[in-house]
Scaffold this motif. Structure first.
Motif, short mmCIF file in Angstrom:
data_model
loop_
_atom_site.label_atom_id
_atom_site.label_comp_id
_atom_site.label_asym_id
_atom_site.label_seq_id
_atom_site.Cartn_x
_atom_site.Cartn_y
_atom_site.Cartn_z
N PHE A 36 0.85 -1.18 0.00
CA PHE A 36 0.00 0.00 0.00
C PHE A 36 0.89 1.23 0.00
O PHE A 36 2.08 1.14 0.33
CB PHE A 36 -1.00 0.00 1.16
CG PHE A 36 -0.41 -0.21 2.53
CD1 PHE A 36 0.42 0.73 3.12
CD2 PHE A 36 -0.73 -1.35 3.26
CE1 PHE A 36 0.92 0.55 4.40
CE2 PHE A 36 -0.22 -1.55 4.55
CZ PHE A 36 0.60 -0.59 5.11
N CYS A 37 0.32 2.37 -0.42
CA CYS A 37 1.09 3.61 -0.54
C CYS A 37 1.71 3.97 0.82
O CYS A 37 1.01 4.01 1.84
CB CYS A 37 0.17 4.74 -1.02
SG CYS A 37 0.96 6.35 -1.03
N VAL A 38 3.02 4.25 0.82
CA VAL A 38 3.70 4.54 2.10
C VAL A 38 3.14 5.80 2.77
O VAL A 38 3.22 5.94 3.98
CB VAL A 38 5.23 4.72 1.93
CG1 VAL A 38 5.91 3.40 1.64
CG2 VAL A 38 5.56 5.77 0.87
N ARG A 39 2.58 6.70 1.97
CA ARG A 39 2.02 7.92 2.56
C ARG A 39 0.56 7.73 2.98
O ARG A 39 0.23 7.88 4.15
CB ARG A 39 2.14 9.10 1.58
CG ARG A 39 3.57 9.45 1.18
CD ARG A 39 4.44 9.89 2.36
NE ARG A 39 3.98 11.10 3.01
CZ ARG A 39 4.26 12.34 2.62
NH1 ARG A 39 4.97 12.52 1.53
NH2 ARG A 39 3.84 13.38 3.30
N CYS A 40 -0.32 7.40 2.01
CA CYS A 40 -1.76 7.44 2.31
C CYS A 40 -2.38 6.05 2.47
O CYS A 40 -3.57 5.94 2.70
CB CYS A 40 -2.50 8.22 1.23
SG CYS A 40 -2.68 7.32 -0.32
N CYS A 41 -1.60 5.01 2.34
CA CYS A 41 -1.99 3.59 2.44
C CYS A 41 -3.07 3.17 1.44
O CYS A 41 -3.78 2.19 1.69
CB CYS A 41 -2.30 3.16 3.89
SG CYS A 41 -3.90 3.58 4.58
N LEU A 48 3.93 4.07 -3.88
CA LEU A 48 3.65 5.50 -3.69
C LEU A 48 2.61 5.84 -4.75
O LEU A 48 2.91 5.79 -5.94
CB LEU A 48 4.93 6.33 -3.88
CG LEU A 48 4.78 7.83 -3.60
CD1 LEU A 48 4.40 8.11 -2.15
CD2 LEU A 48 6.06 8.58 -3.97
N CYS A 49 1.39 6.14 -4.31
CA CYS A 49 0.29 6.25 -5.27
C CYS A 49 0.44 7.52 -6.11
O CYS A 49 1.12 8.47 -5.72
CB CYS A 49 -1.05 6.22 -4.54
SG CYS A 49 -1.48 7.78 -3.71
N PRO A 50 -0.18 7.56 -7.30
CA PRO A 50 -0.06 8.72 -8.20
C PRO A 50 -0.47 10.02 -7.50
O PRO A 50 0.15 11.07 -7.70
CB PRO A 50 -1.03 8.39 -9.34
CG PRO A 50 -1.21 6.91 -9.29
CD PRO A 50 -1.00 6.49 -7.88
N ARG A 51 -1.50 9.96 -6.67
CA ARG A 51 -1.99 11.16 -5.98
C ARG A 51 -0.92 11.73 -5.05
O ARG A 51 -0.68 12.94 -5.03
CB ARG A 51 -3.24 10.75 -5.16
CG ARG A 51 -3.89 11.87 -4.41
CD ARG A 51 -5.20 12.26 -5.07
NE ARG A 51 -5.65 13.56 -4.58
CZ ARG A 51 -6.42 13.73 -3.53
NH1 ARG A 51 -6.84 12.67 -2.85
NH2 ARG A 51 -6.77 14.93 -3.14
N CYS A 52 -0.25 10.86 -4.29
CA CYS A 52 0.77 11.33 -3.35
C CYS A 52 2.04 11.77 -4.09
O CYS A 52 2.77 12.65 -3.62
CB CYS A 52 1.10 10.25 -2.32
SG CYS A 52 -0.23 9.98 -1.14
N GLN A 53 2.29 11.15 -5.28
CA GLN A 53 3.44 11.61 -6.08
C GLN A 53 3.18 13.02 -6.58
O GLN A 53 4.06 13.88 -6.55
CB GLN A 53 3.63 10.68 -7.29
CG GLN A 53 4.33 9.39 -6.93
CD GLN A 53 4.51 8.49 -8.15
OE1 GLN A 53 4.83 8.96 -9.23
NE2 GLN A 53 4.30 7.20 -7.96
#
Ligand code: ZN
Length: 224
Positions: free
Chosen positions: A39-44, A50-55
């Motif tokens: 899962f995305c390290v920032r928003c899970c 690392l999901c596109p949104r958090c990138q």
């Protein structure tokens, strides 16, 4: 008063029966489904490192975590609590939240737990804020104060009902910090029952960061 209570107990019972019909317990799902990597390290968000949104737009929180997926027994309990007003589900959901706390958050020196606020009109009609209730039980058990440091100043339609690109616009100006809390340099853990799109916790974390908070992270029971 008694009659009122009985009427409301019946309403809750009916709502509970309706929930049973809509979300029948499914033995094959198992009682709980853990939210495991990747899962995305920032928003899970599930399925990404690392999901596109958090990138594209890194969130104001360092990380958001939830120990379970929003399905099966957890989804039933959340719906029973929020829409069936079955407040006896609170201790169990708080226990699950604490499992997440021990997994992800126990080593951080938190100054406060901050529940994601409901708009006062919705809180009055529901009778409670589920995020605040589970945060209070966690805070009591872990010895961390709960501060209602954010206000929801604008009612907003449920995020899940909106297209993705409208979700953050929909929340602009929906939250503001309470003036009577000094958040400067504080390590704050935002608490919610479910992270659906992540837009709400992003918005709340941004308001806390603007107020000078040191570390901001997010813990929820479940992730959609
Ligand atoms: Zn992400």
């Amino acid at each position: 008063m008694d009659r009122l209570w009985t009427a409301s107990a019946w309403t809750n019972r009916l709502a509970g029966d309706l929930l049973d019909l809509l979300f029948p317990p499914r033995a094959e799902e198992g009682p709980l489904r853990e939210h495991l990597p990747p899962f995305c390290v920032r928003c899970c968000a599930p399925g990404f490192l690392l999901c596109p949104r958090c990138q594209e737009t890194p969130p104001s929180f360092l990380w958001a975590r939830a120990p379970y997926r929003y399905s099966g027994a957890v989804k039933r309990a959340v719906l029973q609590l929020k829409y069936g007003k079955q407040i006896d589900r609170i201790p169990w959901l708080a226990e699950l939240l604490e499992i997440g706390f021990r997994t992800y958050a126990a080593t951080f020196p938190w100054d406060a737990l901050i529940p994601i606020p409901l708009h006062p009109v919705r809180e009055r009609s529901r009778g409670f804020n589920q995020a605040e209730e589970i945060a209070r039980l966690l805070g009591k058990r872990q010895g961390i104060p709960v501060q209602k440091a954010l206000l929801r100043v604008r009612p907003t339609p449920p995020q899940a009902a909106l297209p993705r690109d409208e979700r953050s616009i929909n929340l602009e100006g929906a939250f503001r910090p309470q003036r009577n809390f000094d958040l400067v340099g504080k390590n704050l853990l935002l608490v919610d029952d479910v992270i659906t799109t992540g837009a709400t916790v992003r918005e709340c974390a941004a308001r806390l960061s603007e107020s000078g908070a040191g570390l901001v992270c997010v813990l929820a029971v479940a992730r959609s």
